[in-house]
Design a protein around this motif. Structure first.
Motif, PDB file in Angstrom:
ATOM      1  N   LEU A  23      -3.751   6.248   5.602  1.00 50.69           N
ATOM      2  CA  LEU A  23      -3.424   4.821   5.541  1.00 50.69           C
ATOM      3  C   LEU A  23      -1.922   4.616   5.681  1.00 50.69           C
ATOM      4  N   MET A  49      -4.613  -5.816  14.869  1.00 47.95           N
ATOM      5  CA  MET A  49      -5.953  -6.020  14.328  1.00 47.95           C
ATOM      6  C   MET A  49      -6.788  -4.743  14.426  1.00 47.95           C
ATOM      7  N   SER A  52      -5.558  -2.377  11.791  1.00 44.32           N
ATOM      8  CA  SER A  52      -5.912  -2.861  10.452  1.00 44.32           C
ATOM      9  C   SER A  52      -7.390  -2.696  10.177  1.00 44.32           C
ATOM     10  N   LEU A  53      -8.224  -2.861  11.216  1.00 44.75           N
ATOM     11  CA  LEU A  53      -9.663  -2.677  11.016  1.00 44.75           C
ATOM     12  C   LEU A  53      -9.977  -1.224  10.656  1.00 44.75           C
ATOM     13  N   LYS A  55      -7.914   0.759   9.072  1.00 46.81           N
ATOM     14  CA  LYS A  55      -7.475   0.915   7.684  1.00 46.81           C
ATOM     15  C   LYS A  55      -8.494   0.317   6.721  1.00 46.81           C
ATOM     16  N   ALA A  56      -8.992  -0.881   7.063  1.00 50.74           N
ATOM     17  CA  ALA A  56      -9.971  -1.540   6.193  1.00 50.74           C
ATOM     18  C   ALA A  56     -11.229  -0.681   6.067  1.00 50.74           C
ATOM     19  N   ILE A  59     -10.617   2.168   3.699  1.00 49.02           N
ATOM     20  CA  ILE A  59     -10.612   1.737   2.291  1.00 49.02           C
ATOM     21  C   ILE A  59     -12.033   1.484   1.814  1.00 49.02           C
ATOM     22  N   VAL A  60     -12.822   0.748   2.639  1.00 49.38           N
ATOM     23  CA  VAL A  60     -14.188   0.410   2.225  1.00 49.38           C
ATOM     24  C   VAL A  60     -15.042   1.677   2.099  1.00 49.38           C
ATOM     25  N   PHE A  63     -12.352   4.631  -0.565  1.00 45.46           N
ATOM     26  CA  PHE A  63     -11.876   4.126  -1.856  1.00 45.46           C
ATOM     27  C   PHE A  63     -12.961   3.301  -2.540  1.00 45.46           C
TER      28      PHE A  63
ATOM     29  N   TRP B  32     -19.865  -6.669  -5.338  1.00 50.34           N
ATOM     30  CA  TRP B  32     -19.909  -6.569  -3.882  1.00 50.34           C
ATOM     31  C   TRP B  32     -20.172  -7.932  -3.250  1.00 50.34           C
ATOM     32  N   LEU B  80      -0.935   0.553  -1.648  1.00 50.80           N
ATOM     33  CA  LEU B  80      -1.789   1.684  -1.274  1.00 50.80           C
ATOM     34  C   LEU B  80      -1.782   2.742  -2.372  1.00 50.80           C
ATOM     35  N   VAL B  87      -8.450   5.001  -7.813  1.00 54.33           N
ATOM     36  CA  VAL B  87      -9.507   5.972  -7.517  1.00 54.33           C
ATOM     37  C   VAL B  87      -9.495   7.087  -8.565  1.00 54.33           C
ATOM     38  N   HIS B 190      -9.435  -2.520  -4.916  1.00 50.34           N
ATOM     39  CA  HIS B 190      -9.352  -2.019  -3.538  1.00 50.34           C
ATOM     40  C   HIS B 190      -9.485  -3.156  -2.540  1.00 50.34           C
ATOM     41  N   LEU B 194      -7.121  -4.152   0.448  1.00 49.76           N
ATOM     42  CA  LEU B 194      -7.642  -4.296   1.810  1.00 49.76           C
ATOM     43  C   LEU B 194      -7.149  -5.587   2.461  1.00 49.76           C
ATOM     44  N   MET B 197      -3.796  -5.401   3.847  1.00 44.13           N
ATOM     45  CA  MET B 197      -3.740  -4.648   5.106  1.00 44.13           C
ATOM     46  C   MET B 197      -3.857  -5.581   6.312  1.00 44.13           C
ATOM     47  N   PHE B 198      -4.334  -6.809   6.092  1.00 46.77           N
ATOM     48  CA  PHE B 198      -4.388  -7.780   7.183  1.00 46.77           C
ATOM     49  C   PHE B 198      -3.232  -8.769   7.107  1.00 46.77           C
ATOM     50  N   PRO B 201       0.434  -7.111   8.469  1.00 45.50           N
ATOM     51  CA  PRO B 201       0.720  -7.139   9.912  1.00 45.50           C
ATOM     52  C   PRO B 201       0.731  -8.551  10.492  1.00 45.50           C
ATOM     53  N   LEU B 202      -0.208  -9.401  10.051  1.00 43.54           N
ATOM     54  CA  LEU B 202      -0.315 -10.718  10.688  1.00 43.54           C
ATOM     55  C   LEU B 202       0.853 -11.624  10.333  1.00 43.54           C
TER      56      LEU B 202
END
Lengths: 106, 210
Positions: A23, A49, A52-53, A55-56, A59-60, A63, B32, B80, B87, B190, B194, B197-198, B201-202
């Protein structure tokens, strides 16, 4: 028995540290891309994107442990959210078209 | 005999209720489902932001590589790392190592708070430069609205997460919470990681000052 458990424990920690390093590496790639600025805005958006996908997903899967859950849970959760997010993107091409539809400033 | 056992298993199996088709507890399934709905909230906000970002040629690019992007990169590293300690906390809790779990939960909260402090500082700098929800010095008013909404909602999630982890750490330390509760709180943490993580960058990497 105890030795076995601690062995599995070490294996687990090693896997998580590898994921963490992965990551960090992907983040580093993103930051370098932002520094050199070789892409247009839309190109950069697509590349970021994509990274990042990944990375996501890491994680899913690791982790959040989804890779090791029962498959029914994965099939109940992931397709639904994926479809809805893709529906959001239906009108995204309009964003690029809107650039040319703009009335020029006097 | 074998047929009789099969019939009983069928009758008392999947359709008799009381079984776990997902093989997870109700708390985990609930978390979830919450994460699913929350991810759609963030997706909609990120989608709306990306739309106006791409559709606006003169979108403000106020983030200098130094210090803004470097700070945001450090924040990503911190978040991170907090996921990694989370974990470890779950693993320790599952092994019955109470002390290790609480220690790692504490580290996770420390990283979370570091993230909040760094981000609040970032907000301070932008507000000092004159960025508000409805206006900013660079022209496109939507910049402030999208920036503060996206990062604000995320920071709210981090702060909530720290409070949640604190409650779980105290409860697990006292023995009133089980290792499953630690695991479920980990899922939430987590997810917050996550989402960043979007957002990182955006919001930041797409608007670096050229």
């Amino acid at each position: 028995m105890i030795a076995e458990a601690s062995h599995a424990h070490e294996e687990g920690s090693k896997l998580y540290i590898m994921i963490w390093l992965g990551l960090l590496a992907l983040t580093a790639v993103e930051v370098v891309l932002a520094y050199v600025q070789v892409f247009s805005t839309e190109g950069m958006l697509a590349v970021l994107m994509f990274l990042s996908l990944i990375k996501a997903a890491m994680i899913v899967a690791y982790f959040m442990h989804l890779r090791f859950e029962k498959t029914t849970l994965v099939w109940s959760l992931i397709p639904a959210v994926t479809v809805v997010i893709m529906l959001l993107f239906i009108f995204f091409p309009d964003a690029v078209r809107a650039l040319e539809l703009r009335v020029p400033q006097p | 005999m074998a047929d009789h056992v099969n019939a009983v298993q069928l009758a008392t199996g999947d359709w008799a209720g009381g079984s776990f088709p997902y093989a997870v507890g109700h708390k985990k399934l609930g978390m979830w489902l919450f994460i699913l709905s929350d991810s759609l909230t963030f997706s909609a906000l990120l989608m709306a932001y990306s739309y106006v970002r791409v559709a606006t040629r003169e979108w403000p690019q106020p983030f200098h590589f130094w210090p803004s992007v470097v700070t945001a990169t450090v924040m990503t590293l911190v978040l991170l790392s907090s996921s990694l300690t989370m974990v470890f906390a779950v693993a320790a809790a599952k092994r019955g190592n109470r002390r290790g779990a609480v220690l790692n939960l504490g580290l996770t909260m420390f990283f979370g708070l570091t993230f909040v402090v760094l981000h609040a500082n970032e907000w301070g700098v932008l507000i000092h430069e004159g960025v508000r929800l409805w206006q900013n010095p660079w022209g496109v008013p939507l910049f402030g609205a999208t920036f503060f909404t996206l990062t604000g909602l995320h920071m709210f999630h981090v702060i909530t997460g720290v409070a949640y982890l604190a409650a779980v750490a105290v409860g697990f330390g006292k023995g009133s919470f089980t290792s499953d509760d630690v695991e479920v709180s980990g899922l939430y943490w987590h997810f917050v990681d996550l989402v960043w993580m979007f957002i990182f960058p955006l919001v930041y990497l797409l608007s670096v000052k050229g």
